[in-house]
Every structure is written in structure tokens, then in C-alpha cells.
Design a protein around this motif. Sequence first.
Motif, mmCIF file in Angstrom:
data_model
loop_
_atom_site.group_PDB
_atom_site.id
_atom_site.type_symbol
_atom_site.label_atom_id
_atom_site.label_comp_id
_atom_site.label_asym_id
_atom_site.label_seq_id
_atom_site.Cartn_x
_atom_site.Cartn_y
_atom_site.Cartn_z
ATOM 1 N N SER A 131 -60.378 67.503 30.079
ATOM 2 C CA SER A 131 -61.668 67.396 29.393
ATOM 3 C C SER A 131 -62.359 66.108 29.805
ATOM 4 C CB SER A 131 -61.457 67.395 27.877
ATOM 5 O OG SER A 131 -61.250 68.707 27.440
ATOM 6 N N ARG A 138 -60.231 80.118 24.992
ATOM 7 C CA ARG A 138 -59.031 79.995 24.162
ATOM 8 C C ARG A 138 -57.785 80.350 24.975
ATOM 9 N NH1 ARG A 138 -59.280 81.436 17.893
ATOM 10 N NH2 ARG A 138 -60.859 79.936 17.303
ATOM 11 N N VAL A 139 -57.938 81.237 25.963
ATOM 12 C CA VAL A 139 -56.798 81.580 26.828
ATOM 13 C C VAL A 139 -57.203 81.329 28.285
ATOM 14 C CG1 VAL A 139 -55.189 83.386 27.555
ATOM 15 C CG2 VAL A 139 -55.982 83.304 25.176
ATOM 16 N N LYS A 140 -56.574 80.340 28.883
ATOM 17 C CA LYS A 140 -56.857 80.014 30.292
ATOM 18 C C LYS A 140 -55.542 79.895 31.066
ATOM 19 C CE LYS A 140 -60.339 76.556 29.020
ATOM 20 N NZ LYS A 140 -60.896 75.259 29.366
ATOM 21 N N LEU A 188 -52.463 79.964 29.554
ATOM 22 C CA LEU A 188 -51.320 80.497 28.802
ATOM 23 C C LEU A 188 -50.809 81.764 29.507
ATOM 24 C CD1 LEU A 188 -52.963 79.902 25.340
ATOM 25 C CD2 LEU A 188 -50.924 78.735 26.166
ATOM 26 N N VAL A 248 -53.359 66.774 32.651
ATOM 27 C CA VAL A 248 -54.078 67.406 31.544
ATOM 28 C C VAL A 248 -54.529 66.357 30.548
ATOM 29 C CG1 VAL A 248 -53.805 68.890 29.511
ATOM 30 C CG2 VAL A 248 -52.826 69.613 31.658
ATOM 31 N N ASN A 249 -55.753 66.396 30.124
ATOM 32 C CA ASN A 249 -56.087 65.719 28.873
ATOM 33 C C ASN A 249 -56.851 66.694 27.995
ATOM 34 O OD1 ASN A 249 -58.946 65.145 29.444
ATOM 35 N ND2 ASN A 249 -58.093 63.723 30.970
ATOM 36 N N TYR A 297 -58.893 68.667 24.635
ATOM 37 C CA TYR A 297 -60.203 68.763 24.003
ATOM 38 C C TYR A 297 -60.370 67.556 23.073
ATOM 39 C CZ TYR A 297 -60.672 73.782 25.212
ATOM 40 O OH TYR A 297 -60.789 74.984 25.854
#
Length: 522
Positions: A15, A67-69, A71, A103-104, A106
Motif C-alpha cells: 500500500s 478482498r481476494v487477490k 489468497l 508487503v505492507n 492497508y
Amino acid sequence: MADNRPVQRALLSVSDKTGLLEFAKNLHAKGIELLSTGGTAKLLADNNVPVIEVSDYTGFPEMMDGRVKTLHPKIHGGILARRGTDDAVMKQHDIPPIDLIVVNLYPFAETIAKEGCSFEDAIENIDIGGPTMVRASAKNHAHVTIVVNPSDYATVEKELEENNGSISKDTRFKLATKAFEHTAGYDGMIANYLGKIVENDEPKGFPSTFNAQFKLAQTTRYGENSHQSAAFYVEENQQEANIATAKQLQGKELSYNNIADTDAALECVKQFDSEAACVIVKHANPCGVATGDNILEAYERAFSTDPESAFGGIIAFNKELDEKTAKAIIEKQFVEVIIAPHVSAGASEAVSSKENVRLLECGDFAESIARLDFKRVNGGLLVQDADLQLYEKLEVVTKRSPSDEEMRDLLFAWKIAKFVKSNAIVYAKNQMTIGVGAGQMSRINSARIAGIKAEHADLTVTGSVMASDAFFPFRDGIDAAAEAGIAAVIQPGGSMRDAEVIEAADEAGMAMVFTGMRHFRH
Ligand SMILES: NC(=O)c1ncn([C@@H]2O[C@H](COP(=O)(O)O)[C@@H](O)[C@H]2O)c1NC=O
């Protein structure tokens, strides 16, 4: 089994895109294949960095508004697989290893801090796929490197450069620890938000569980006493000038008691802005406080209040520490800590003659930000809003009103009383403490001690003012003050016997001001 194989594949999904482009270019230059989610992939592709979209990689589109990327078993299998143990399963299901995860999450904290943030907005800003990848990679740190903070990109780049494209076991472990700290803090924030009662989209009150995160700043040689071990933990991302953000310029390492006492001295001296002020603290109580035309005068007047107690004290100023004041302190007394917003080069030089003296620079004061105070009790934790206000209103309740000079001294004494352990009595005159009575079980005894202190320092109580952190339950405190020569009193008021107390003040010709606010401090 630890893994020192070169990094071949990285997944980037961030993000906060600070520094990402340069980092990704470097990874690509080292021959690392890059996978990435929508917005992150777009940034890379727009800047000609070759990247494979996660949706192309898994064969599943990003869905449900993001919401689902990530996963997907091809992602999580590639992260969690134990290299050497799960190779056959990986091959069977066509799951290549992913060795580096960047990863960082939301920005939940920033989202809920925004005025008018709706409950729906907050919920949508709970990252699910990100923490899942972070936790998976951190668990599998034997094989996988996890980076949650752009400030670690440089470390990773350096290691890849120096270790033939691999990341050391030690670094993977450290980054995994950071990753779990990160997700713990993130989930703590969410739990705190949801655990509050949300009324009209506004979270109110205290959460049903209390989650706080503090970072280890230092261990101390011991705690309050030498048989206790101790450490100092600090909050992250602080703006305020305080003991946690102050820079130590010289001296021995701060002890547990130094930290606590310096906090007390600094927070007390922050009450003063225009005039130069000095606060000397011993065992968490101000023992001498004064203002002056300059900080040297403020120091000398504060010291003269109680030279005996000032020995081994902590000294705080609200203006730059200059050379002549530093010299005066060093010549006059044994001091543990000196703290000021700034320290001149000459002052630093002067203090350096006493190499053990801890000299701290905290930067300019700003208005205090609302915060919580904690007190540990056996079996629990007491949490309250920090006491940042001074008074509700100033109300003269006696026949005689204080003179302007008395009023100035009353407010001065009131500011100090707020920082003295209860029961607190402060005698002051001409912007200088005359006697401080602290931490007694009866208010009258605190008043007696303030008188004794004044006598010890050869100071005259007659004509001084008195501040009391809480109301007088009986008239005896006022009678005793009148006998000692106190001319004016400031106190919260609110006792059942206020009428009797006011009458006592009137009888003595005293002026008395009610503040409508109590300042117990334990
Ligand atoms: N849903 C998922 O599978 C998922 N996978 C990754 N994310 C997050 O999406 C963000 C990056 O998104 P983008 O690359 O589209 O800007 C990162 O903060 C990352 O933690 C996800 N988002 C939320 O859960």
C-alpha cells in the motif's frame, strides 16, 4: 533446515509504495522474477519493470473489490512450502517457490484517524491477504524473506549483493520477528477499534481488550532497585518532545529512575512557555521550581528553594541550556540528568568536564497530544486519559480578591502542584517555590512539610501563596496556612465543608481561588 539458496522469485504487494520502484528495479537487475498485485504491478509496469500480475500467475482474477487477490494455494503454497520436504507436492500441483515477500498493509491506522471515517471504510481497510502472506512468510523464514517496512529495502539489497543473491539466515529471522510484531500491532489496532462501542460511526470509550505496542528502546542496568531487572519501551512514530524522543548528548546510560524522574521534570517544565523556567526533581517530585529573566536566574532561584534535596537531582529547562548555566550547575551541585529543548555548544563543553552527567536535548515543546496513562496493579492495568488540563475555571471565593502578583503566584504554584505526588502542597512567592510538601497521607502534614522546607532553606513563608492539589476537607489546613503567613490559596474546591474553609480564609484575610479541577498524582 535453513536455506541459503539465491532468491529467484519475489512477490511485491504494497500500500505504501515509498522506495518500491527503485527496490523492484534492483531485484529485477539481479535476475529475480517479480510477481505483483494490481496497483503495485501497475506502478512497476508503467515504469518498465517487468512484472507478472498475480492474477495471471494464479489464473484467478482479483475479485470482490480486492478482498481476494493473493489468497490462492499457488501463492501460499509457494510461500509456506518447506524446501526439501514439500518438493514433490509442489511439483505435483505446479507450485513454484516464492522466496521474497514484500508487503505492507492497508493503512488502517491512518484511515480511522481521519475525521468522519465511516465504519464501512474502517472495515474495508482491514487487510486480510497482506497479513496472511506476512505471517506465512515469517513462519517459513527458514526459506523465505519477508519485508514489511521500506526502511529494510536497503538491508535486503545489500545482502543480495554481498551474498550472491541470497539472504542470510540471521536477516531472515530478524525480518520474520519484525513481521510478527507488525501483524500483532496491526491486529491490536483493529481489536481496539472494534472493541470500542461505535456510536454514529465514532468509536467511543475504552476497548474490551486493551492492546498496546511499545518498542524496546533500552534495557537498564536495573529497575527501581538493583535486584529488579528493567527495560524502557517506547511508542513508535512520536512527534512530541519527551523523554522517549530526547537525544542523549553525553553521560552514563540513563537508569530506570533517571528516565522516570526526567519525565516528571520535563513534563512539569513544559507548563511554562514565555518565561525561562527551571524544575529540579528528586524521586519524581519537584523540589525546586522557579522562573527568571534567563535560565541561569531560573536555575539559581529553583536551587535555592531546597539545596539539600537538589543534590543528585534531575534538572529540566524550557529554554536552551547555555554555557553559564551549565557551568553554574556543575560548580554548585551533583546532578544526575540535565534536559533542555536545546543545548549550546558551550554548555555541552562545560558539562563534558563531568563525564557521568547525562545531558539530554529534547527539541522544542509543542502542545501536548491527548494520550493515555497506565498504572500496573497486581492482576491488572489501570488506564486513564493523561491529565493535560490545568483548571476548569478560576473563581475567587473569598471576600478579598488576590492581587495581580498573588494571582500570578497562585497560577505558578498550581502548575507545580499538578506535578507533586498527593497530597501536594506548594508554597510559592515571586514565581519561585518556597516549600513543597509531597506524598503525605494527610494534607495538613504536607502543609507542615512545605513550611519545614521553607525554614530549612531560610525562606520566608509570610506573604507566600499556597496551592493544594485537592480540596481541603476541613478548615484546619487553612488555619495552619494562615498561621504560617500564607496570603492566598488556590485549590479545586468541592468539599462538603467548602463554606467552613472559605470562612477560615475570610477570617484570616486571605484570598482564595477555586479551580474546579483536582490534580491527584500517585
Ligand atoms: N485480498 C488479498 O488477497 C490481498 N493480497 C494483498 N493485499 C494487499 O493489497 C495491497 C496492495 O494492493 P495493490 O497492489 O493493488 O496496490 C497491500 O497492502 C496488500 O497487503 C490484499 N488485500 C486485502 O486483503
